[in-house]
Design a protein around this motif. Structure first.
Motif, PDB file in Angstrom:
ATOM      1  N   LEU A   1       0.812  -1.244  -0.025  1.00 28.50           N
ATOM      2  CA  LEU A   1       0.054   0.084   0.089  1.00 28.50           C
ATOM      3  C   LEU A   1       0.817   1.301  -0.086  1.00 28.50           C
ATOM      4  N   ALA A   2       2.083   1.202   0.638  1.00 30.44           N
ATOM      5  CA  ALA A   2       2.863   2.222   0.725  1.00 30.44           C
ATOM      6  C   ALA A   2       3.559   2.568  -0.653  1.00 30.44           C
ATOM      7  N   VAL A   3       3.954   1.517  -1.401  1.00 28.74           N
ATOM      8  CA  VAL A   3       4.347   1.525  -2.713  1.00 28.74           C
ATOM      9  C   VAL A   3       3.310   2.174  -3.822  1.00 28.74           C
ATOM     10  N   ALA A   4       1.829   1.652  -3.487  1.00 23.24           N
ATOM     11  CA  ALA A   4       0.958   2.159  -4.152  1.00 23.24           C
ATOM     12  C   ALA A   4       0.584   3.853  -4.152  1.00 23.24           C
ATOM     13  N   ARG A   5       0.841   4.043  -2.730  1.00 24.79           N
ATOM     14  CA  ARG A   5       0.974   5.501  -2.546  1.00 24.79           C
ATOM     15  C   ARG A   5       1.894   6.445  -3.155  1.00 24.79           C
ATOM     16  N   ILE A   6       3.186   6.074  -3.362  1.00 29.47           N
ATOM     17  CA  ILE A   6       4.202   6.908  -3.985  1.00 29.47           C
ATOM     18  C   ILE A   6       4.077   6.817  -5.473  1.00 29.47           C
ATOM     19  N   THR A   7       3.377   5.728  -6.026  1.00 29.71           N
ATOM     20  CA  THR A   7       3.469   5.530  -7.363  1.00 29.71           C
ATOM     21  C   THR A   7       2.958   6.780  -8.222  1.00 29.71           C
ATOM     22  N   GLY A   8       1.953   7.211  -7.623  1.00 29.57           N
ATOM     23  CA  GLY A   8       1.459   8.390  -8.509  1.00 29.57           C
ATOM     24  C   GLY A   8       1.693   9.884  -8.149  1.00 29.57           C
ATOM     25  N   GLU A   9       2.941   9.849  -7.324  1.00 29.93           N
ATOM     26  CA  GLU A   9       3.381  11.175  -6.938  1.00 29.93           C
ATOM     27  C   GLU A   9       4.110  11.735  -8.021  1.00 29.93           C
ATOM     28  N   THR A  10       3.890  12.795  -8.164  1.00 31.09           N
ATOM     29  CA  THR A  10       4.259  14.027  -9.674  1.00 31.09           C
ATOM     30  C   THR A  10       5.288  15.060  -9.000  1.00 31.09           C
ATOM     31  N   ALA A  11       5.194  15.512  -7.912  1.00 28.65           N
ATOM     32  CA  ALA A  11       6.006  16.824  -7.652  1.00 28.65           C
ATOM     33  C   ALA A  11       7.701  16.291  -7.305  1.00 28.65           C
ATOM     34  N   PRO A  12       7.795  15.365  -6.649  1.00 34.61           N
ATOM     35  CA  PRO A  12       9.250  14.935  -6.573  1.00 34.61           C
ATOM     36  C   PRO A  12       9.971  14.598  -7.697  1.00 34.61           C
ATOM     37  N   VAL A  13       9.395  13.783  -8.648  1.00 38.55           N
ATOM     38  CA  VAL A  13       9.688  13.463 -10.143  1.00 38.55           C
ATOM     39  C   VAL A  13      10.015  14.651 -10.895  1.00 38.55           C
TER      40      VAL A  13
END
Length: 354
Positions: free
Chosen positions: A270-282
């Motif tokens: 679930l933590a992996v799924a949470r960061i998969t869609g992060e846009t600002a850091p990338v």
């Protein structure tokens, strides 16, 4: 000696039985409320289907409560009222999710095919159709994998310390900072890695830089989920192992962790799924690239959230189609991770009789 038989007194039928609405009453009430809501909304000149739905929901709750009060009494009517409110809230929460998924599938299916999944944007003009998302999908998988490799051991060991060893000021300080990190915005994590890794240490933009920011966001989730799973392990298991002379570290390794492994893996997924869609850091650290870069430690990479943002920013029809298709791929990836987490939790759940 004679025995006297006391006559059997049969209680009134009203004591044994209670009037109840038929099973089809809630469904019929809901159907009638939908029809009435459409009629009232159309008659009042309301053009929004959302307004019609809200009117129908209010009519359903009110009508079912009135019917239940008249037939079943006030006590059962209160239960029906609470149940109907829960169902209405559930439907109101599900409708936006279903409509979002349906709209994304309808828009993204235009260009989503094998070619789109196996090609990059190298040499493709933004105003022309074609191109693919392979370089972004590869970058996302590598960046998330690196973030998991960084966060999982640190988060697991931190949770073990807090549950099994943590006492005193140090444990309180660790708990406090984990709570603080849970609420850190993703852009702040990206800015921290940008200032430290790229500006101060003079490293270049890369997938690894994005992975470090994602790991900062992932770590507190892993710590919290693992900590809760370790707390659910019965103390009797620890005490039995220690009573046999097994050292504490071996008890944790052989007894505590295997018992909680299902919940730990679920929290990790679930933590992996949470960061998969992060846009600002990338967006700050990965920088984006139109070509395939399989080395996350050297040079700019792309990712699915960044690809969606850049394609939508182009402002033309072919780019919009590619953005919707990439969004569909991202949703499918996150959904697969959540289903995998549920599967692991069910697989590792305690079985009856074991």
């Amino acid at each position: 000696m004679s025995t006297t038989t006391k006559p059997t007194v049969t209680p009134p039928a009203s004591v044994l039985t209670q009037r109840r609405l038929p099973r089809w009453a809630p469904a019929a009430t809901a159907l009638g409320a939908v029809v009435a809501g459409i009629g009232i909304g159309a008659g009042a000149g309301l053009t929004s289907e959302i307004q019609w739905g809200l009117i129908a929901a209010l009519l359903f709750v009110g009508a079912l409560h009135v019917l239940s009060t008249r037939v079943e009494g006030s006590r059962k009517a209160k239960d029906r009222l609470a149940t109907s409110l829960v169902w209405v809230c559930f439907i109101l929460a599900v409708i936006p999710l279903v409509s979002l998924l349906e709209y994304t599938i309808r828009k993204g299916a235009k260009v989503l095919d094998g070619y789109f999944l196996t090609h990059s944007m190298n040499g493709v003009a933004t105003i022309e159709p074609g191109g693919g998302v392979y370089h972004s999908l590869l970058g996302t998988l590598e960046q998330v994998a690196l973030a998991t490799l960084i966060s999982a051991p640190i988060g697991l060991l931190t949770a073990i310390y807090l549950v099994e060893y943590g006492r005193g000021p140090l444990a309180k300080a660790v708990t406090f900072f984990v709570d603080v990190m849970t609420g850190i915005p993703s852009i702040v994590a990206g800015l921290f890695v940008l200032s430290f890794w790229i500006i101060w240490l003079d490293f270049s933009f890369s997938g690894f830089a994005g992975s470090m920011a994602l790991s900062i966001l992932m770590m507190p989730v892993v710590v919290r989920s693992t900590e809760e799973m370790l707390k659910l392990v019965p103390n009797e298991l620890r005490e039995a192992s220690l009573a046999l002379g097994v050292p504490k570290w071996r008890t944790i390794l052989k007894v505590v962790l295997p018992t909680a492994v299902g919940g730990i893996v679920t929290g990790l997924m679930l933590a992996v799924a949470r960061i998969t869609g992060e846009t600002a850091p990338v967006l700050l650290l990965v920088y984006g690239a139109a070509t395939i870069n399989t080395n996350p430690f050297d040079g700019a990479q792309d990712s699915l959230p960044l690809y969606i943002f850049q394609q939508w920013k182009n402002g033309n029809e072919p780019s919009y189609d590619r953005a919707w298709a990439a969004a569909l791929v991202l949703i499918a990836l996150v959904m697969a991770l959540n289903l995998l987490a549920r599967g692991v939790a069910r697989w590792k759940a305690p079985k009856p009789g074991h």
